[in-house]
Design an enzyme around this catalytic site. Structure first.
Site, PDB file in Angstrom:
ATOM      1  N   GLU A 320      64.904 -88.065  -5.399  1.00 47.33           N
ATOM      2  CA  GLU A 320      66.252 -88.396  -5.761  1.00 47.33           C
ATOM      3  C   GLU A 320      67.069 -87.126  -5.855  1.00 47.33           C
ATOM      4  O   GLU A 320      68.358 -87.263  -5.505  1.00 47.33           O
ATOM      5  CB  GLU A 320      66.085 -89.102  -7.041  1.00 47.33           C
ATOM      6  CG  GLU A 320      65.710 -90.423  -6.674  1.00 47.33           C
ATOM      7  CD  GLU A 320      66.398 -91.569  -5.677  1.00 47.33           C
ATOM      8  OE1 GLU A 320      67.541 -91.594  -5.801  1.00 47.33           O
ATOM      9  OE2 GLU A 320      65.591 -92.022  -4.918  1.00 47.33           O
ATOM     10  N   TRP A 323      68.674 -86.145  -2.532  1.00 41.67           N
ATOM     11  CA  TRP A 323      69.721 -86.936  -2.080  1.00 41.67           C
ATOM     12  C   TRP A 323      71.077 -86.302  -2.434  1.00 41.67           C
ATOM     13  O   TRP A 323      72.047 -86.311  -1.594  1.00 41.67           O
ATOM     14  CB  TRP A 323      69.708 -88.182  -2.660  1.00 41.67           C
ATOM     15  CG  TRP A 323      69.301 -89.470  -2.057  1.00 41.67           C
ATOM     16  CD1 TRP A 323      67.846 -89.985  -2.408  1.00 41.67           C
ATOM     17  CD2 TRP A 323      69.396 -90.103  -0.729  1.00 41.67           C
ATOM     18  NE1 TRP A 323      67.553 -91.070  -1.168  1.00 41.67           N
ATOM     19  CE2 TRP A 323      68.306 -90.904  -0.504  1.00 41.67           C
ATOM     20  CE3 TRP A 323      70.477 -89.992   0.225  1.00 41.67           C
ATOM     21  CZ2 TRP A 323      68.162 -91.919   0.494  1.00 41.67           C
ATOM     22  CZ3 TRP A 323      70.398 -90.905   1.330  1.00 41.67           C
ATOM     23  CH2 TRP A 323      69.373 -91.749   1.404  1.00 41.67           C
ATOM     24  N   TRP A 352      90.166-104.894   6.558  1.00 40.72           N
ATOM     25  CA  TRP A 352      89.896-104.938   5.437  1.00 40.72           C
ATOM     26  C   TRP A 352      90.957-105.948   4.509  1.00 40.72           C
ATOM     27  O   TRP A 352      91.949-105.882   5.151  1.00 40.72           O
ATOM     28  CB  TRP A 352      89.847-103.533   4.495  1.00 40.72           C
ATOM     29  CG  TRP A 352      88.930-102.504   5.189  1.00 40.72           C
ATOM     30  CD1 TRP A 352      89.103-101.359   6.053  1.00 40.72           C
ATOM     31  CD2 TRP A 352      87.560-102.547   5.049  1.00 40.72           C
ATOM     32  NE1 TRP A 352      88.073-100.837   6.264  1.00 40.72           N
ATOM     33  CE2 TRP A 352      87.038-101.464   5.595  1.00 40.72           C
ATOM     34  CE3 TRP A 352      86.613-103.389   4.361  1.00 40.72           C
ATOM     35  CZ2 TRP A 352      85.540-101.161   5.934  1.00 40.72           C
ATOM     36  CZ3 TRP A 352      85.372-103.144   4.487  1.00 40.72           C
ATOM     37  CH2 TRP A 352      84.782-102.115   5.238  1.00 40.72           C
ATOM     38  N   ASN A 387      72.396 -96.388 -11.160  1.00 38.33           N
ATOM     39  CA  ASN A 387      72.378 -96.379  -9.725  1.00 38.33           C
ATOM     40  C   ASN A 387      72.083 -97.629  -8.917  1.00 38.33           C
ATOM     41  O   ASN A 387      72.913 -97.971  -7.868  1.00 38.33           O
ATOM     42  CB  ASN A 387      71.111 -95.418  -9.038  1.00 38.33           C
ATOM     43  CG  ASN A 387      71.340 -95.040  -7.653  1.00 38.33           C
ATOM     44  OD1 ASN A 387      72.389 -94.781  -7.041  1.00 38.33           O
ATOM     45  ND2 ASN A 387      70.007 -95.660  -6.827  1.00 38.33           N
ATOM     46  N   TRP A 405      86.466-100.009   1.227  1.00 36.93           N
ATOM     47  CA  TRP A 405      85.481 -99.291   0.573  1.00 36.93           C
ATOM     48  C   TRP A 405      86.120 -97.971  -0.140  1.00 36.93           C
ATOM     49  O   TRP A 405      85.738 -97.533  -1.435  1.00 36.93           O
ATOM     50  CB  TRP A 405      84.227 -98.943   1.255  1.00 36.93           C
ATOM     51  CG  TRP A 405      84.422 -98.079   2.370  1.00 36.93           C
ATOM     52  CD1 TRP A 405      84.869 -98.644   3.446  1.00 36.93           C
ATOM     53  CD2 TRP A 405      84.898 -96.617   2.602  1.00 36.93           C
ATOM     54  NE1 TRP A 405      85.072 -97.497   4.392  1.00 36.93           N
ATOM     55  CE2 TRP A 405      85.140 -96.362   3.803  1.00 36.93           C
ATOM     56  CE3 TRP A 405      84.390 -95.758   1.713  1.00 36.93           C
ATOM     57  CZ2 TRP A 405      85.138 -94.991   4.249  1.00 36.93           C
ATOM     58  CZ3 TRP A 405      84.283 -94.202   2.147  1.00 36.93           C
ATOM     59  CH2 TRP A 405      84.879 -93.932   3.481  1.00 36.93           C
ATOM     60  N   TRP A 428      78.883 -94.620  -1.205  1.00 36.13           N
ATOM     61  CA  TRP A 428      79.726 -95.636  -0.791  1.00 36.13           C
ATOM     62  C   TRP A 428      79.622 -95.926   0.780  1.00 36.13           C
ATOM     63  O   TRP A 428      79.653 -97.048   1.149  1.00 36.13           O
ATOM     64  CB  TRP A 428      81.292 -95.377  -1.123  1.00 36.13           C
ATOM     65  CG  TRP A 428      81.698 -95.711  -2.363  1.00 36.13           C
ATOM     66  CD1 TRP A 428      81.517 -94.930  -3.570  1.00 36.13           C
ATOM     67  CD2 TRP A 428      81.983 -97.133  -2.823  1.00 36.13           C
ATOM     68  NE1 TRP A 428      81.900 -95.681  -4.809  1.00 36.13           N
ATOM     69  CE2 TRP A 428      82.287 -97.154  -4.507  1.00 36.13           C
ATOM     70  CE3 TRP A 428      82.113 -98.379  -2.272  1.00 36.13           C
ATOM     71  CZ2 TRP A 428      82.740 -98.431  -4.943  1.00 36.13           C
ATOM     72  CZ3 TRP A 428      82.556 -99.414  -3.045  1.00 36.13           C
ATOM     73  CH2 TRP A 428      82.751 -99.474  -4.268  1.00 36.13           C
TER      74      TRP A 428
HETATM   75  P1  FAD Z   1      68.276 -90.078 -11.953  1.00 30.92           P
HETATM   76  O1  FAD Z   1      67.691 -91.359 -11.302  1.00 30.92           O
HETATM   77  O2  FAD Z   1      67.450 -89.637 -13.007  1.00 30.92           O
HETATM   78  O3  FAD Z   1      68.213 -89.036 -10.623  1.00 30.92           O
HETATM   79  C1  FAD Z   1      68.367 -87.536 -10.778  1.00 30.92           C
HETATM   80  C2  FAD Z   1      69.431 -86.968 -10.360  1.00 30.92           C
HETATM   81  O4  FAD Z   1      69.284 -87.021  -8.901  1.00 30.92           O
HETATM   82  C3  FAD Z   1      70.729 -87.698 -10.509  1.00 30.92           C
HETATM   83  O5  FAD Z   1      71.213 -86.942 -11.698  1.00 30.92           O
HETATM   84  C4  FAD Z   1      71.694 -87.142  -9.436  1.00 30.92           C
HETATM   85  O6  FAD Z   1      72.156 -85.858  -9.398  1.00 30.92           O
HETATM   86  C5  FAD Z   1      70.518 -87.003  -8.329  1.00 30.92           C
HETATM   87  N1  FAD Z   1      70.628 -88.580  -7.604  1.00 30.92           N
HETATM   88  C6  FAD Z   1      70.004 -89.670  -7.858  1.00 30.92           C
HETATM   89  N2  FAD Z   1      70.407 -90.467  -6.931  1.00 30.92           N
HETATM   90  C7  FAD Z   1      71.136 -90.033  -6.145  1.00 30.92           C
HETATM   91  C8  FAD Z   1      71.988 -90.776  -4.988  1.00 30.92           C
HETATM   92  N3  FAD Z   1      71.628 -91.812  -4.762  1.00 30.92           N
HETATM   93  N4  FAD Z   1      72.714 -89.811  -4.481  1.00 30.92           N
HETATM   94  C9  FAD Z   1      73.059 -88.645  -4.776  1.00 30.92           C
HETATM   95  N5  FAD Z   1      72.419 -88.110  -5.855  1.00 30.92           N
HETATM   96  C10 FAD Z   1      71.290 -88.859  -6.490  1.00 30.92           C
HETATM   97  N6  FAD Z   1      75.841 -89.620  -8.125  1.00 30.92           N
HETATM   98  C11 FAD Z   1      76.680 -88.479  -8.685  1.00 30.92           C
HETATM   99  O7  FAD Z   1      76.027 -87.626  -9.249  1.00 30.92           O
HETATM  100  N7  FAD Z   1      77.840 -88.533  -8.655  1.00 30.92           N
HETATM  101  C12 FAD Z   1      78.768 -89.490  -8.134  1.00 30.92           C
HETATM  102  O8  FAD Z   1      79.794 -89.640  -7.878  1.00 30.92           O
HETATM  103  C13 FAD Z   1      77.968 -90.629  -7.520  1.00 30.92           C
HETATM  104  N8  FAD Z   1      78.514 -91.897  -7.047  1.00 30.92           N
HETATM  105  C14 FAD Z   1      77.784 -92.991  -6.444  1.00 30.92           C
HETATM  106  C15 FAD Z   1      78.290 -93.856  -5.894  1.00 30.92           C
HETATM  107  C16 FAD Z   1      77.509 -94.983  -5.302  1.00 30.92           C
HETATM  108  C17 FAD Z   1      78.285 -96.178  -4.554  1.00 30.92           C
HETATM  109  C18 FAD Z   1      76.177 -94.923  -5.456  1.00 30.92           C
HETATM  110  C19 FAD Z   1      75.455 -95.971  -4.818  1.00 30.92           C
HETATM  111  C20 FAD Z   1      75.554 -93.723  -5.845  1.00 30.92           C
HETATM  112  C21 FAD Z   1      76.338 -92.953  -6.589  1.00 30.92           C
HETATM  113  N9  FAD Z   1      75.879 -91.763  -7.142  1.00 30.92           N
HETATM  114  C22 FAD Z   1      76.434 -90.628  -7.503  1.00 30.92           C
HETATM  115  C23 FAD Z   1      74.041 -91.618  -7.251  1.00 30.92           C
HETATM  116  C24 FAD Z   1      73.379 -92.078  -8.461  1.00 30.92           C
HETATM  117  O9  FAD Z   1      73.883 -93.320  -8.520  1.00 30.92           O
HETATM  118  C25 FAD Z   1      73.694 -91.365  -9.703  1.00 30.92           C
HETATM  119  O10 FAD Z   1      73.527 -89.851  -9.255  1.00 30.92           O
HETATM  120  C26 FAD Z   1      72.646 -91.570 -10.772  1.00 30.92           C
HETATM  121  O11 FAD Z   1      72.989 -93.002 -10.990  1.00 30.92           O
HETATM  122  C27 FAD Z   1      72.891 -90.773 -12.040  1.00 30.92           C
HETATM  123  O12 FAD Z   1      71.761 -91.186 -13.007  1.00 30.92           O
HETATM  124  P2  FAD Z   1      70.632 -90.414 -13.429  1.00 30.92           P
HETATM  125  O13 FAD Z   1      71.422 -88.983 -13.657  1.00 30.92           O
HETATM  126  O14 FAD Z   1      70.077 -90.959 -14.494  1.00 30.92           O
HETATM  127  O15 FAD Z   1      69.865 -90.629 -12.125  1.00 30.92           O
END
Ligand code: FAD
Length: 518
Positions: A320, A323, A352, A387, A405, A428
């Site tokens: 993750e 990503w 849209w 997420n 979007w 997005w």
């Molecule tokens: P954990 O599940 O503990 O993951 C650890 C770290 O991995 C996160 O802190 C983050 O840095 C990274 N990560 C995890 N999932 C993703 C992912 N899908 N994409 C990119 N990085 C990821 N993340 C942001 O940091 N900033 C945003 O503005 C953002 N906007 C989002 C918008 C949408 C529509 C979606 C679907 C996802 C978005 N994310 C974003 C990704 C993700 O939702 C968050 O990083 C995550 O929910 C953060 O929670 P956590 O730190 O507990 O994540």
């Protein structure tokens, strides 16, 4: 040429001139989205240069209200960063390193002001970590050339991604547009270049006498947030305890997460009612921790001592974090995603809806879909959303409501504490099926099935939609269609603003037509 190529060219063409620059009275590190003094590449390089020259290290941060505007930075995020600067200032002062903070109102004045500050401090050397957004890359390229033409050196280095953008290519030499093969290449690259996981030491103490010479810089205060980005007192009271700031907090959270919860990440990460994720995103987005430190710490807890194999929870968590790197690589290679354009040009012609009432209901958590409403209220209340729910609400906005979007992308940036352009745009694009490696457009989340699958007992809904708290586990996902309409109505909970099945058909035709006419 892409902005990153312009930057690389500026570095190459000034390499000789920069090498010849002699240090004067100080070396400067410019903090941006790297608000930590541990494991910070540019800061470590600036420190090494200062030691080699026997001069002090000075740190600075420029508060730029116009940059906050341009990046749609949320007030809760601005507050987090300014609070973090106080922590950083103290940590650096303990090493006799000043952190000078100044507000520069117009963003076009930033380069000139930075140059003037170096002149004032008698410094010929500036260091910073690269930010990958288009405007930032262009600005850095100009500054590198301007500095070199004036006998100063501006070094910018890769730090925020573990594998720098541009390093990974498909067999035919192209940038990957699909995550899974990219991820395999990412892991292989790190396993072959283990120095990418070497952490950087914090800077050493400055030489004696620095306080006499630079006391003014030690004494500067951290400015207030610009007025339009300021939290109210009530917001400060609720939000600050939720989001303790600074790198010590980030490191403690990482250690605790790796000790207590990472093992179950693969099972729990999709359950919004459970605290199964790390909540480190605000720290990664503000740079209070590096992704290198995160991956290194997690990997060291895996018995294989590799990124893959061994512990499932650790492997999944690292994938993750990857990503985050992936979306930054995408941004560098396809910078037009920064310009309000879908990654896939054939998706530019979708018709849209711009229905204001629907958009307002989505923003305020009044759509009549409890899982969507819970998620939006979580965002509005704490500047964060789980997420799984980010995917559900993004799909709901772009497909069930057929709303552009980009309106949702913007709303997220304006409210998230972890708002990060690349990850948000990528998320997005994935959910609205217009991005890189997207969900196919005909796969449309059913919000009720998502709700039942990922919040089976309604724990998350009960927390954020308290007017439904008294409903049974079955009723809570869809009160009006499951015999709890009277109770829901009495509590003031709205009916569904669209019916999913019909909305799904509408979205399928709109996407199809848009692609065919594109
Ligand atoms: P954990 O599940 O503990 O993951 C650890 C770290 O991995 C996160 O802190 C983050 O840095 C990274 N990560 C995890 N999932 C993703 C992912 N899908 N994409 C990119 N990085 C990821 N993340 C942001 O940091 N900033 C945003 O503005 C953002 N906007 C989002 C918008 C949408 C529509 C979606 C679907 C996802 C978005 N994310 C974003 C990704 C993700 O939702 C968050 O990083 C995550 O929910 C953060 O929670 P956590 O730190 O507990 O994540």
């Amino acid at each position: 040429p892409r902005p990153m190529e312009v930057l690389v060219k500026a570095l190459e063409e000034t390499a000789q001139a920069r090498k010849q620059v002699k240090p004067k009275d100080a070396v400067v590190h410019w903090f941006k989205m790297d608000l930590r003094h541990t494991d910070n590449r540019s800061l470590a390089l600036a420190n090494a240069k200062a030691k080699e020259a026997g001069v002090p290290l000075i740190c600075m941060y420029i508060v730029s209200p116009q940059d906050f505007e341009a990046h749609l930075t949320s007030p809760v995020r601005v507050d987090f960063m300014l609070r973090t600067l106080s922590v950083l200032k103290q940590d650096l002062a303990a090493l006799d390193i000043p952190l000078y903070v100044e507000t520069v109102h117009k963003r076009k004045h930033v380069p000139q002001r930075v140059f003037e500050l170096l002149e004032e401090w008698g410094s010929n050397h500036l260091f910073a970590n690269i930010e990958y957004e288009v405007d930032e890359l262009r600005r850095e390229a100009q500054m590198i050339r301007h500095f070199a033409a004036n006998n100063k050196s501006y070094e910018v280095v890769h730090d925020t991604c573990i594998v720098p953008p541009g390093e990974l290519h498909t067999g035919s030499g192209k940038q990957y547009a699909v995550y899974t093969p990219w991820y395999r290449a990412w892991m292989a690259h790190i396993h072959e270049n283990l120095d990418l996981l070497e952490l950087f030491d914090r800077p050493e103490r400055n030489p004696n006498g620095v306080r006499t010479k630079f006391q003014k810089l030690f004494d500067c205060s951290i400015p207030d947030a610009p007025e339009n980005k300021r939290l109210s007192d009530a917001e400060k009271k609720t939000l600050r305890p939720l989001w303790p700031c600074g790198e010590h907090e980030a490191m403690a959270r990482l250690e605790k997460y790796c000790d207590e919860a990472i093992g179950d990440y693969h099972n729990k990460r999709n359950i919004p009612g459970d605290d199964g994720t790390s909540r480190l995103s605000v720290h990664l987005a503000s740079g209070t921790i590096s992704s290198r430190t995160c991956v290194r710490t997690a990997r060291d807890r895996n018995k294989t001592k590799k990124l893959d194999g061994g512990h499932q929870g650790i492997q999944t968590w690292i994938s993750e974090i990857a990503w985050r790197d992936f979306y930054k690589h995408v941004l560098v290679h396809w910078p037009y995603v920064c310009m309000n354009k879908p990654f896939k040009p054939e998706y530019s012609n979708i018709q849209w809806s711009y229905d204001r009432d629907h958009f307002a209901a989505w923003c305020e958590g009044r759509t009549g879909y409890p899982i969507v409403d819970a998620a939006m209220r979580q965002l509005n209340h704490m500047g964060y959303m789980h997420n799984r729910c980010r995917m559900i609400v993004a799909s709901f906005l772009s497909k069930d409501l057929l709303i552009d979007w980009r309106m949702g992308e913007r709303y997220f940036m304006e409210h998230l504490i972890d708002g990060d352009f690349a990850s948000n745009n990528g998320g997005w694009g994935f959910s609205a099926s217009v991005g890189v490696d997207p969900q196919p457009y005909f796969r449309i989340f059913n919000p009720l099935l998502q709700s039942e699958k990922f919040d089976p007992n309604g724990d998350y809904i009960r927390k954020w939609v308290p007017e439904l708290a008294g409903l049974s586990n079955k009723e809570i996902h869809d009160p009006y269609n499951r015999g709890a309409g009277t109770k829901a109505k009495k509590q003031g909970y709205p009916k569904q603003i669209v019916e999913h099945r019909g909305a799904r058909e509408r979205a399928l035709s709109a996407y199809k037509e848009g692609i065919e006419s594109g």
